[in-house]
Design a protein around this motif. Structure first.
Motif, PDB file in Angstrom:
ATOM      1  N   ARG A 171       0.812  -1.216   0.000  1.00  0.00           N
ATOM      2  CA  ARG A 171       0.000   0.000   0.000  1.00  0.00           C
ATOM      3  C   ARG A 171       0.850   1.272   0.000  1.00  0.00           C
ATOM      4  O   ARG A 171       0.318   2.374  -0.156  1.00  0.00           O
ATOM      5  CB  ARG A 171      -0.948  -0.007   1.197  1.00  0.00           C
ATOM      6  CG  ARG A 171      -0.302   0.187   2.540  1.00  0.00           C
ATOM      7  CD  ARG A 171      -1.231  -0.079   3.694  1.00  0.00           C
ATOM      8  NE  ARG A 171      -1.490  -1.494   3.878  1.00  0.00           N
ATOM      9  CZ  ARG A 171      -2.070  -2.023   4.942  1.00  0.00           C
ATOM     10  NH1 ARG A 171      -2.457  -1.232   5.930  1.00  0.00           N
ATOM     11  NH2 ARG A 171      -2.262  -3.320   5.047  1.00  0.00           N
TER      12      ARG A 171
ATOM     13  N   LEU B 279      -7.257  -0.995   5.754  1.00  0.00           N
ATOM     14  CA  LEU B 279      -6.960  -2.095   4.839  1.00  0.00           C
ATOM     15  C   LEU B 279      -6.602  -3.379   5.565  1.00  0.00           C
ATOM     16  O   LEU B 279      -6.470  -4.431   4.932  1.00  0.00           O
ATOM     17  CB  LEU B 279      -5.811  -1.694   3.910  1.00  0.00           C
ATOM     18  CG  LEU B 279      -6.161  -0.658   2.839  1.00  0.00           C
ATOM     19  CD1 LEU B 279      -4.903  -0.021   2.292  1.00  0.00           C
ATOM     20  CD2 LEU B 279      -6.975  -1.277   1.735  1.00  0.00           C
TER      21      LEU B 279
ATOM     22  N   LEU C 242     -13.111  -5.187  -0.846  1.00  0.00           N
ATOM     23  CA  LEU C 242     -12.169  -4.967  -1.938  1.00  0.00           C
ATOM     24  C   LEU C 242     -12.136  -6.161  -2.893  1.00  0.00           C
ATOM     25  O   LEU C 242     -12.010  -5.993  -4.113  1.00  0.00           O
ATOM     26  CB  LEU C 242     -10.768  -4.715  -1.382  1.00  0.00           C
ATOM     27  CG  LEU C 242     -10.534  -3.393  -0.648  1.00  0.00           C
ATOM     28  CD1 LEU C 242      -9.136  -3.366  -0.048  1.00  0.00           C
ATOM     29  CD2 LEU C 242     -10.734  -2.206  -1.574  1.00  0.00           C
TER      30      LEU C 242
ATOM     31  N   TYR D 273     -13.080  -3.913  -6.085  1.00  0.00           N
ATOM     32  CA  TYR D 273     -12.704  -2.521  -5.853  1.00  0.00           C
ATOM     33  C   TYR D 273     -11.191  -2.379  -5.687  1.00  0.00           C
ATOM     34  O   TYR D 273     -10.496  -3.319  -5.284  1.00  0.00           O
ATOM     35  CB  TYR D 273     -13.368  -1.978  -4.583  1.00  0.00           C
ATOM     36  CG  TYR D 273     -14.851  -1.727  -4.702  1.00  0.00           C
ATOM     37  CD1 TYR D 273     -15.349  -0.750  -5.548  1.00  0.00           C
ATOM     38  CD2 TYR D 273     -15.757  -2.462  -3.940  1.00  0.00           C
ATOM     39  CE1 TYR D 273     -16.706  -0.519  -5.649  1.00  0.00           C
ATOM     40  CE2 TYR D 273     -17.120  -2.232  -4.026  1.00  0.00           C
ATOM     41  CZ  TYR D 273     -17.587  -1.261  -4.882  1.00  0.00           C
ATOM     42  OH  TYR D 273     -18.941  -1.027  -4.969  1.00  0.00           O
TER      43      TYR D 273
ATOM     44  N   ASP E 124      -8.483   0.418  -3.794  1.00  0.00           N
ATOM     45  CA  ASP E 124      -8.333   1.569  -2.917  1.00  0.00           C
ATOM     46  C   ASP E 124      -7.425   2.591  -3.601  1.00  0.00           C
ATOM     47  O   ASP E 124      -6.274   2.298  -3.933  1.00  0.00           O
ATOM     48  CB  ASP E 124      -7.739   1.136  -1.584  1.00  0.00           C
ATOM     49  CG  ASP E 124      -7.634   2.286  -0.603  1.00  0.00           C
ATOM     50  OD1 ASP E 124      -8.594   2.518   0.131  1.00  0.00           O
ATOM     51  OD2 ASP E 124      -6.578   2.961  -0.599  1.00  0.00           O
TER      52      ASP E 124
ATOM     53  N   GLY F 248      -1.244   4.637   0.721  1.00  0.00           N
ATOM     54  CA  GLY F 248      -2.116   3.860   1.588  1.00  0.00           C
ATOM     55  C   GLY F 248      -1.744   3.848   3.049  1.00  0.00           C
ATOM     56  O   GLY F 248      -2.519   3.354   3.875  1.00  0.00           O
TER      57      GLY F 248
ATOM     58  N   HIS G  19     -11.501   6.510   2.782  1.00  0.00           N
ATOM     59  CA  HIS G  19     -11.089   5.871   1.537  1.00  0.00           C
ATOM     60  C   HIS G  19     -11.933   6.343   0.360  1.00  0.00           C
ATOM     61  O   HIS G  19     -13.084   6.770   0.523  1.00  0.00           O
ATOM     62  CB  HIS G  19     -11.238   4.347   1.629  1.00  0.00           C
ATOM     63  CG  HIS G  19     -10.552   3.719   2.798  1.00  0.00           C
ATOM     64  ND1 HIS G  19      -9.223   3.332   2.766  1.00  0.00           N
ATOM     65  CD2 HIS G  19     -10.999   3.402   4.038  1.00  0.00           C
ATOM     66  CE1 HIS G  19      -8.894   2.800   3.935  1.00  0.00           C
ATOM     67  NE2 HIS G  19      -9.951   2.841   4.719  1.00  0.00           N
TER      68      HIS G  19
ATOM     69  N   LEU H 294     -12.850   4.241  -3.118  1.00  0.00           N
ATOM     70  CA  LEU H 294     -12.715   2.967  -3.821  1.00  0.00           C
ATOM     71  C   LEU H 294     -13.297   3.086  -5.218  1.00  0.00           C
ATOM     72  O   LEU H 294     -14.346   3.720  -5.413  1.00  0.00           O
ATOM     73  CB  LEU H 294     -13.444   1.840  -3.075  1.00  0.00           C
ATOM     74  CG  LEU H 294     -13.107   1.621  -1.597  1.00  0.00           C
ATOM     75  CD1 LEU H 294     -13.827   0.375  -1.084  1.00  0.00           C
ATOM     76  CD2 LEU H 294     -11.617   1.521  -1.376  1.00  0.00           C
TER      77      LEU H 294
END
Length: 320
Positions: A87, A246, A255, A259, A261, A269, A287, A289
């Protein structure tokens, strides 16, 4: 009398193994999505800090020369790095499509500075502004600061006070959609934003309840009932305060429906967005998404005076 060296080394080795086992158990909770209840759910939010602590402990364990402890901590560090490092690394595929700029901000029960929000929306040239914890008095302050002129289209569901209210302001024409999903938590309006050329994007304002001791089941249901990523129809964007990071299993399952992020995809992230009213930002729970028809070209976070959240801006690209 001095303590013999061998018993001392043995005691240090057993202590090192014990600490390593504790880290291994914590890592197992994260990897297996085993967090539950009012203690583990919030603690999982701090997985990035747990990762840094594991690296420090690995260094200390090496000094004990305990092969068992070293092996355990090496495995722990590798597993945690696999969870956390991606991330912070930007994706290699550049997002393409029509620019679509989204700003989301939690107003802390209407305490967020209205002028700062409007200034951000103007400076970033946003197409859509997603607001959580919007009150009627805050709505009035936003309009007095010029938001209605800047983003003339709106679907709002304010509250008199507290966290329930939400709203969407847009530069482009929009209309409210109903029946997309059954929200569990605070107000979560869904809108269809018309794009030039006849296409449209669906935007969902997200704000489940926070996972405090009395609301953990409702928090999990609030995220689990969010609409999955569609493969056809309008591109769908979820934007708001998810009250999840996350590292939460229920968020990762969302996710997994398709999706991405935006912050994680652009290497942002690990930038924290919330820390409480008297603390600096510590965890990333806000977030944006996107489904497979959109991607992020860039993400930034901005402080909002009066709010315990940072505003999150995502410069998206949407496929026509």
């Amino acid at each position: 009398m001095t303590v013999p060296a061998r018993p001392r080394r043995r005691w240090r080795a057993w202590l090192a193994i014990g600490v390593a086992v504790v880290f291994a158990l914590g890592t197992t909770v994260r990897l297996g999505g085993l967090e539950a209840g009012a203690v583990l759910v919030p603690l999982v939010s701090f997985t990035p800090y747990f990762t840094v602590a594991a690296l420090v402990v690995l260094g200390l364990v090496i000094s004990t020369r305990s092969r068992v402890a070293i092996a355990i901590m090496l495995a722990v560090c590798l597993c945690l790095a696999w969870c956390v490092v991606p991330r912070a690394v930007s994706g290699t595929v550049a997002a393409t499509g029509r620019p679509f700029r989204v700003l989301t901000a939690n107003l802390n029960g209407g305490r967020g500075d209205a002028g700062s929000i409007v200034d951000l929306a103007r400076r970033l040239n946003v197409d859509v502004l997603s607001l959580q914890e919007l009150t009627w008095s805050e709505r009035d302050r936003l309009e007095a600061a010029g938001l209605a002129k800047l983003l003339p289209y709106q679907v709002i569901q304010p509250s008199e006070w507290g966290a329930d209210g939400s709203g969407v302001y847009a530069r482009l024409p929009l209309r409210e959609q109903t029946g997309v999903f059954q929200p569990v938590g605070h107000h979560m309006p869904v809108v269809e934003v018309a794009l030039p050329g006849g296409s449209a994007v669906q935007v969902v304002v997200v704000h489940p309840v926070a996972p405090v001791p009395s609301t953990v089941p409702e928090w999990e249901a609030g995220i689990a009932t969010l609409p999955p990523a569609p493969a056809t129809g309008m591109p769908r964007i979820l934007a708001g305060d998810f009250n999840a990071t996350l590292d939460h299993a229920v968020f990762r399952r969302l996710l997994a429906t398709g999706y991405t992020d935006a912050a994680a995809a652009t290497g942002q992230g690990l930038v924290p967005t919330w820390g409480g009213r008297r603390l600096p930002p510590l965890v990333t729970i806000d977030h944006v998404l996107t489904d497979s028809r959109a991607g992020a070209a860039g993400v930034q976070v901005y402080d909002v005076p009066g709010s315990d959240h940072r505003a999150l801006f995502a410069d998206l690209r949407v496929q026509p």
